[in-house]
Design an enzyme around this catalytic site. Structure first.
Site, PDB file in Angstrom:
ATOM      1  N   PHE A 175       0.615  -1.165   0.111  1.00 11.22           N
ATOM      2  CA  PHE A 175      -0.029   0.085  -0.059  1.00 11.22           C
ATOM      3  C   PHE A 175       0.960   1.202  -0.067  1.00 11.22           C
ATOM      4  O   PHE A 175       1.691   1.628   0.878  1.00 11.22           O
ATOM      5  CB  PHE A 175      -0.907  -0.014   1.064  1.00 11.22           C
ATOM      6  N   GLY A 176       0.649   2.075  -0.997  1.00 10.94           N
ATOM      7  CA  GLY A 176       1.652   3.416  -1.224  1.00 10.94           C
ATOM      8  C   GLY A 176       0.180   4.497  -0.845  1.00 10.94           C
ATOM      9  O   GLY A 176      -0.614   4.440  -1.309  1.00 10.94           O
ATOM     10  N   TYR A 177       1.031   5.388  -0.168  1.00 12.30           N
ATOM     11  CA  TYR A 177       0.087   6.376   0.324  1.00 12.30           C
ATOM     12  C   TYR A 177       0.956   7.874   0.284  1.00 12.30           C
ATOM     13  O   TYR A 177       0.224   8.995   0.508  1.00 12.30           O
ATOM     14  CB  TYR A 177      -0.742   6.450   2.056  1.00 12.30           C
ATOM     15  N   GLY A 178       2.041   7.752   0.172  1.00 12.00           N
ATOM     16  CA  GLY A 178       3.061   8.886   0.133  1.00 12.00           C
ATOM     17  C   GLY A 178       4.118   8.794  -1.067  1.00 12.00           C
ATOM     18  O   GLY A 178       3.569   8.673  -2.054  1.00 12.00           O
ATOM     19  N   SER A 179       5.102   8.784  -0.854  1.00  9.38           N
ATOM     20  CA  SER A 179       6.066   8.512  -1.819  1.00  9.38           C
ATOM     21  C   SER A 179       6.258   7.382  -2.697  1.00  9.38           C
ATOM     22  O   SER A 179       6.383   7.345  -4.143  1.00  9.38           O
ATOM     23  CB  SER A 179       7.686   8.950  -1.490  1.00  9.38           C
ATOM     24  N   GLU A 193      12.223   2.203   4.200  1.00  6.17           N
ATOM     25  CA  GLU A 193      11.218   2.406   4.976  1.00  6.17           C
ATOM     26  C   GLU A 193      11.567   2.432   6.399  1.00  6.17           C
ATOM     27  O   GLU A 193      11.019   3.026   7.359  1.00  6.17           O
ATOM     28  CB  GLU A 193       9.774   1.593   4.824  1.00  6.17           C
TER      29      GLU A 193
END
Length: 194
Positions: free
Chosen positions: A22-26, A101
């Site tokens: 899941f990507g929500y930023g960079s 991360e």
């Protein structure tokens, strides 16, 4: 009612196939791993916010920046993208994600239940990185003015903090994902740049 994040255990089991992230930023605009498929997705019970001090990628120990994290938020949701790692790249993807991360262990690596936005009712499980509120890099709540002032001046190993904000805000808009807070913050930082 929320449950605590479920930490993945890849020690004795094969890598999940397919592996969704899941990507929500960079990760939305720079995943750094081979992506076979991208779907709009929603994580319920979380919000995207600049609640993590960045001392590596977008700031330094002496002059921290801010990066996005998913913070627990009852009754809210975070829209982003589910990225399916290319088949055969699971081990490489996980290694890259952990290096990127978990550089300071401020994120918790967890499994999240996501709903696909283009197929309501369809759910998948994805690997995600969420804020550890007990970590020293957790900012708590900062006002928009405080966030804007920090982001406008901070620079880290991956470049200016404002570039991170602008790239994320732009990509969310391109994908049709509304985030009024990010749009407002990007406007404030642009005003400080002028």
């Amino acid at each position: 009612m929320h449950t605590e994040p479920v930490l993945p255990d890849f020690t004795d089991a094969p890598y999940p196939q397919p592996l969704w992230v899941f990507g929500y930023g960079s990760l939305i605009w720079q995943p750094d791993f081979p992506v076979a498929e991208m779907r709009l997705a929603r994580a319920a019970g979380w919000s995207r916010s600049f609640c993590m001090w960045s001392i590596h990628h977008r700031g330094t120990v002496e002059h921290p920046g801010l990066v996005l994290a998913m913070d627990r938020a009852e009754g809210r949701f975070c829209d982003g993208v589910a990225l399916r790692a290319a088949p055969g790249s699971e081990a490489e993807t996980l290694a890259m994600l952990r290096e990127r991360e978990l550089v300071s262990s401020a994120y918790l690596e967890t499994w999240l239940d996501l709903e696909l936005r283009d197929a309501p009712g369809t759910r998948i499980t994805a690997l995600a990185y969420v804020m550890d509120r007990s970590h020293v890099q957790y900012t708590g709540e900062l006002s928009f003015d405080e966030q804007a002032a920090i982001i406008a001046r901070a620079v880290g190993g991956r470049g200016p903090n404002r570039d991170y904000l602008y790239a994320t805000s732009t990509k969310l808009a391109e994908l049709g994902i509304e985030d009024a807070d990010l749009t407002r913050l990007a406007g404030q930082v642009r005003n400080l740049d002028n």
